[in-house]
Design a protein around this motif. Structure first.
Motif, PDB file in Angstrom:
ATOM      1  N   MET A   1      92.211 104.511  94.680  1.00 47.63           N
ATOM      2  CA  MET A   1      91.214 103.493  94.854  1.00 47.63           C
ATOM      3  C   MET A   1      90.596 102.775  94.120  1.00 47.63           C
ATOM      4  SD  MET A   1      88.546 103.851  98.411  1.00 47.63           S
ATOM      5  CE  MET A   1      90.340 103.987  99.417  1.00 47.63           C
ATOM      6  N   VAL A   2      90.459 101.350  94.186  1.00 47.32           N
ATOM      7  CA  VAL A   2      88.956 100.743  93.209  1.00 47.32           C
ATOM      8  C   VAL A   2      88.518 100.185  94.101  1.00 47.32           C
ATOM      9  CG1 VAL A   2      89.228  98.809  91.867  1.00 47.32           C
ATOM     10  CG2 VAL A   2      91.137 100.175  91.256  1.00 47.32           C
ATOM     11  N   ILE A   3      87.149 100.375  94.168  1.00 46.67           N
ATOM     12  CA  ILE A   3      86.247  99.887  95.175  1.00 46.67           C
ATOM     13  C   ILE A   3      85.128  98.077  93.839  1.00 46.67           C
ATOM     14  CG2 ILE A   3      84.133  99.827  96.337  1.00 46.67           C
ATOM     15  CD1 ILE A   3      84.827 103.174  96.444  1.00 46.67           C
ATOM     16  N   GLY A   4      85.091  97.267  94.763  1.00 43.50           N
ATOM     17  CA  GLY A   4      84.572  96.346  93.915  1.00 43.50           C
ATOM     18  C   GLY A   4      85.195  95.347  92.922  1.00 43.50           C
ATOM     19  N   THR A   5      85.151  94.653  92.976  1.00 40.32           N
ATOM     20  CA  THR A   5      85.440  92.942  92.709  1.00 40.32           C
ATOM     21  C   THR A   5      84.117  92.350  90.620  1.00 40.32           C
ATOM     22  OG1 THR A   5      83.600  91.562  93.836  1.00 40.32           O
ATOM     23  CG2 THR A   5      85.871  92.122  94.923  1.00 40.32           C
ATOM     24  N   SER A   8      85.492  94.911  85.472  1.00 43.80           N
ATOM     25  CA  SER A   8      86.083  96.072  85.561  1.00 43.80           C
ATOM     26  C   SER A   8      86.918  96.878  86.351  1.00 43.80           C
ATOM     27  CB  SER A   8      84.195  97.344  85.409  1.00 43.80           C
ATOM     28  OG  SER A   8      84.106  97.420  86.274  1.00 43.80           O
ATOM     29  N   ALA A   9      86.742  96.028  87.980  1.00 47.32           N
ATOM     30  CA  ALA A   9      87.798  96.152  89.324  1.00 47.32           C
ATOM     31  C   ALA A   9      88.883  95.868  88.141  1.00 47.32           C
ATOM     32  CB  ALA A   9      87.112  95.672  89.735  1.00 47.32           C
ATOM     33  N   ILE A  31      94.817 101.267  96.387  1.00 47.30           N
ATOM     34  CA  ILE A  31      94.122 100.664  97.636  1.00 47.30           C
ATOM     35  C   ILE A  31      92.559  99.528  96.394  1.00 47.30           C
ATOM     36  CG2 ILE A  31      92.637 100.680  99.833  1.00 47.30           C
ATOM     37  CD1 ILE A  31      94.428 103.299 100.238  1.00 47.30           C
ATOM     38  N   TRP A  32      92.496  98.316  97.281  1.00 53.47           N
ATOM     39  CA  TRP A  32      91.609  97.964  96.813  1.00 53.47           C
ATOM     40  C   TRP A  32      90.405  97.565  97.400  1.00 53.47           C
ATOM     41  CZ3 TRP A  32      92.057  92.130  94.003  1.00 53.47           C
ATOM     42  CH2 TRP A  32      91.314  92.088  92.964  1.00 53.47           C
ATOM     43  N   ALA A  54      91.567  84.834  82.783  1.00 56.93           N
ATOM     44  CA  ALA A  54      93.056  85.467  83.382  1.00 56.93           C
ATOM     45  C   ALA A  54      92.646  86.710  84.353  1.00 56.93           C
ATOM     46  CB  ALA A  54      93.966  85.860  81.716  1.00 56.93           C
ATOM     47  N   LEU A  55      92.537  87.543  83.688  1.00 55.05           N
ATOM     48  CA  LEU A  55      91.825  88.721  84.262  1.00 55.05           C
ATOM     49  C   LEU A  55      91.455  88.008  85.909  1.00 55.05           C
ATOM     50  CD1 LEU A  55      89.641  91.353  82.300  1.00 55.05           C
ATOM     51  CD2 LEU A  55      92.208  91.094  83.300  1.00 55.05           C
ATOM     52  N   TYR A  56      90.598  87.182  85.842  1.00 52.03           N
ATOM     53  CA  TYR A  56      89.954  86.863  87.309  1.00 52.03           C
ATOM     54  C   TYR A  56      91.480  85.885  87.769  1.00 52.03           C
ATOM     55  CZ  TYR A  56      85.068  87.387  86.799  1.00 52.03           C
ATOM     56  OH  TYR A  56      83.889  88.391  85.996  1.00 52.03           O
ATOM     57  N   GLN A  57      92.419  85.222  87.728  1.00 51.59           N
ATOM     58  CA  GLN A  57      92.781  84.082  88.560  1.00 51.59           C
ATOM     59  C   GLN A  57      93.856  85.527  87.956  1.00 51.59           C
ATOM     60  OE1 GLN A  57      94.646  80.487  86.107  1.00 51.59           O
ATOM     61  NE2 GLN A  57      92.968  80.520  85.310  1.00 51.59           N
TER      62      GLN A  57
END
Length: 107
Positions: A1-5, A8-9, A31-32, A54-57
């Motif tokens: 599970m990854v929490i947040g945006t 680093s997420a 799960i995000w 690139a990461l944000y897209q």
């Protein structure tokens, strides 16, 4: 599970995605969970940092269920959500997430 945006997420998700690509014998589900809506990242026009762009897209595409060509990598995205509680249960971590006024558990 990854929490947040945060950056680093999506960096973590991208790294897990790369690991899954290298190990096609295993199914990987991450799960995000995010408080933000369906597009978690605001892409800056002409961003001076091309890696961030690139990461944000990528994050926005993944949140829509796109860019998961790998059949062994699954990324359910739960938007407009928050973690209510978590509890260690032996080797497992039980997490309760509230989404749209309803709570659901995951491990």
């Amino acid at each position: 599970m990854v929490i947040g945006t945060g950056a680093s997420a999506i960096t973590t998700i991208n790294s897990l995605r790369s690991l899954a690509e290298g190990n096609l014998d295993s199914n990987v589900t991450v799960i995000w969970v995010a408080r933000s809506g369906p597009a978690p990242y605001r892409v800056v026009p002409d961003d001076p940092l091309p890696q961030r762009d690139a990461l944000y897209q990528l994050g926005n595409r993944l949140s829509r269920g796109e860019a998961t060509d790998e059949s062994n990598f699954h990324l359910p995205y739960i938007s407009n959500a928050q973690v209510c509680s978590y509890k260690q249960d032996g080797a497992r971590l039980l997490v309760t997430v509230q989404h749209g006024g309803e709570s659901a558990g995951a491990e």
